[in-house]
Design a protein around this motif. Structure first.
Motif, PDB file in Angstrom:
ATOM      1  N   SER A 108      -6.398  -9.556  -5.262  1.00 59.93           N
ATOM      2  CA  SER A 108      -5.118  -8.975  -4.840  1.00 59.93           C
ATOM      3  C   SER A 108      -5.249  -7.577  -4.249  1.00 59.93           C
ATOM      4  N   GLY A 109      -6.274  -6.835  -4.624  1.00 56.03           N
ATOM      5  CA  GLY A 109      -6.457  -5.497  -4.094  1.00 56.03           C
ATOM      6  C   GLY A 109      -5.795  -4.429  -4.939  1.00 56.03           C
ATOM      7  N   ALA A 110      -6.210  -3.202  -4.719  1.00 57.37           N
ATOM      8  CA  ALA A 110      -5.760  -2.073  -5.536  1.00 57.37           C
ATOM      9  C   ALA A 110      -4.261  -1.822  -5.413  1.00 57.37           C
ATOM     10  N   LYS A 111      -3.711  -1.960  -4.199  1.00 47.49           N
ATOM     11  CA  LYS A 111      -2.310  -1.597  -3.984  1.00 47.49           C
ATOM     12  C   LYS A 111      -1.351  -2.505  -4.739  1.00 47.49           C
ATOM     13  N   THR A 112      -1.768  -3.740  -5.007  1.00 46.06           N
ATOM     14  CA  THR A 112      -0.920  -4.656  -5.768  1.00 46.06           C
ATOM     15  C   THR A 112      -0.594  -4.083  -7.142  1.00 46.06           C
ATOM     16  N   PHE A 113      -1.534  -3.318  -7.684  1.00 48.21           N
ATOM     17  CA  PHE A 113      -1.360  -2.742  -9.018  1.00 48.21           C
ATOM     18  C   PHE A 113      -1.050  -1.242  -8.957  1.00 48.21           C
ATOM     19  N   VAL A 114      -0.643  -0.766  -7.779  1.00 47.60           N
ATOM     20  CA  VAL A 114      -0.215   0.616  -7.537  1.00 47.60           C
ATOM     21  C   VAL A 114      -1.342   1.614  -7.770  1.00 47.60           C
ATOM     22  N   TYR A 115      -2.593   1.151  -7.696  1.00 45.29           N
ATOM     23  CA  TYR A 115      -3.714   2.080  -7.788  1.00 45.29           C
ATOM     24  C   TYR A 115      -3.839   2.845  -6.470  1.00 45.29           C
ATOM     25  N   GLY A 116      -4.084   4.137  -6.585  1.00 40.33           N
ATOM     26  CA  GLY A 116      -4.297   4.952  -5.405  1.00 40.33           C
ATOM     27  C   GLY A 116      -3.062   5.187  -4.570  1.00 40.33           C
ATOM     28  N   ILE A 117      -1.892   5.005  -5.163  1.00 42.90           N
ATOM     29  CA  ILE A 117      -0.629   5.274  -4.463  1.00 42.90           C
ATOM     30  C   ILE A 117       0.100   6.374  -5.235  1.00 42.90           C
TER      31      ILE A 117
END
Length: 298
Positions: A108-117
């Motif tokens: 799913s990638g990092a952004k799916t889990f709000v990492y790095g946002i």
């Protein structure tokens, strides 16, 4: 940085006991005494090492119906229905935080889990590390009242430190004050949250930030009212046009005021007509609307 709460209670409780007790407090994170009592119950629930696994197995085996849908992302598990009181509402949730080597992260990638946002919150919540080493965060603070909310605006972010939400740690994230950029944990982790719901919450924006530039990037909080307004005006209804003019002049939400002008510009014919709408927006009295109107005219 979120407020760290020292709560050393060794007792445990069930999920229903925690929900009933925190609801009875009429949980309001702006009240230090109420927050301390709610934190005690969250600590007791965190001390119960089997309740979440039991609930997940019941769900997976089909012994209980599906959980309510969550607007907070695919890893959020709603643990209780919304309970309302005189000072707003509350509910409990669990959040699953995968590590980089976990398959769901890789798929799913990092952004799916709000990492790095990097982001703030337009709500306050208590959180506790329940399982694993916990997600890591770089923390910042800023002055919400001094930010208008347009992309590229200097937010004057102030670095407050880095830490991980380890097992047993309790924190209070304060609305419109604490900004964090989350990083994946070293291994799969889970946090428990007591969420506060303010009736005015939809009219207060949640922002994303660019940490390198110290700027606002965009508004993260969705508001269906904006979409409804744009759709009504686009239909060509005179009543919708009149309503949009009223919203642009008087509505307490600056974001909805801006949406009303954008909707009217979308219906305007020719560059002069568009410019007239944006000139009206510049005289609107809202700092955010006027700033964006000047940028659009330019």
């Amino acid at each position: 940085m979120p407020q760290i709460i020292q709560e050393l209670c060794e007792e445990s409780c069930s999920l229903p006991e925690a929900v009933e007790a925190i609801a009875a407090l009429d949980f309001d994170p702006r009240d230090p005494s109420c927050t301390a009592k709610a934190a005690q119950w969250l600590r007791r629930l965190s001390n119960n090492r089997t309740f979440l696994a039991d609930r997940l197995i019941d769900r997976l085996s089909g012994r209980i119906a599906g959980e309510p849908e969550s607007a907070y992302g695919p890893q959020a598990i709603i643990l209780s229905p919304l309970r309302t009181g005189a000072r707003g509402g509350m509910f409990l949730r669990a959040n699953i935080w995968p590590a980089e080597h976990d398959l769901c992260f890789q798929n799913s990638g990092a952004k799916t889990f709000v990492y790095g946002i990097p982001h703030d919150h337009n709500f306050a919540f208590l959180t506790s590390g329940y399982l694993g080493p916990g997600y890591r965060s770089d923390y910042y603070t800023y002055d919400y009242a001094q930010v208008t909310g347009y992309s590229g605006e200097d937010a004057d972010l102030r670095f407050a430190g880095r830490s991980a939400l380890e097992e047993g740690e309790l924190m209070l994230y304060r609305a419109h004050l604490d900004v964090h950029s989350q990083l994946p944990p070293a291994s799969l982790s889970v946090s428990l949250n007591v969420m506060h719901v303010d009736p005015a919450q939809p009219w207060h924006d949640q922002y994303g930030f660019d940490l390198d530039r110290g700027e606002v990037t965009r508004v993260l909080s969705p508001n269906a009212t904006e979409v409804f307004l744009r759709t009504a005006v686009a239909s060509g209804s005179e009543e919708a046009e009149d309503f949009a003019q009223w919203v642009g002049a008087t509505h307490p939400s600056e974001r909805l005021r801006l949406a009303s002008f954008e909707a009217r510009v979308g219906k305007a014919v020719g560059s002069e007509a568009c410019d007239e709408v944006w000139q009206e927006a510049e005289r609107n009295g809202s700092r955010m609307v006027a700033t964006i109107a000047r940028m659009r005219r330019a």
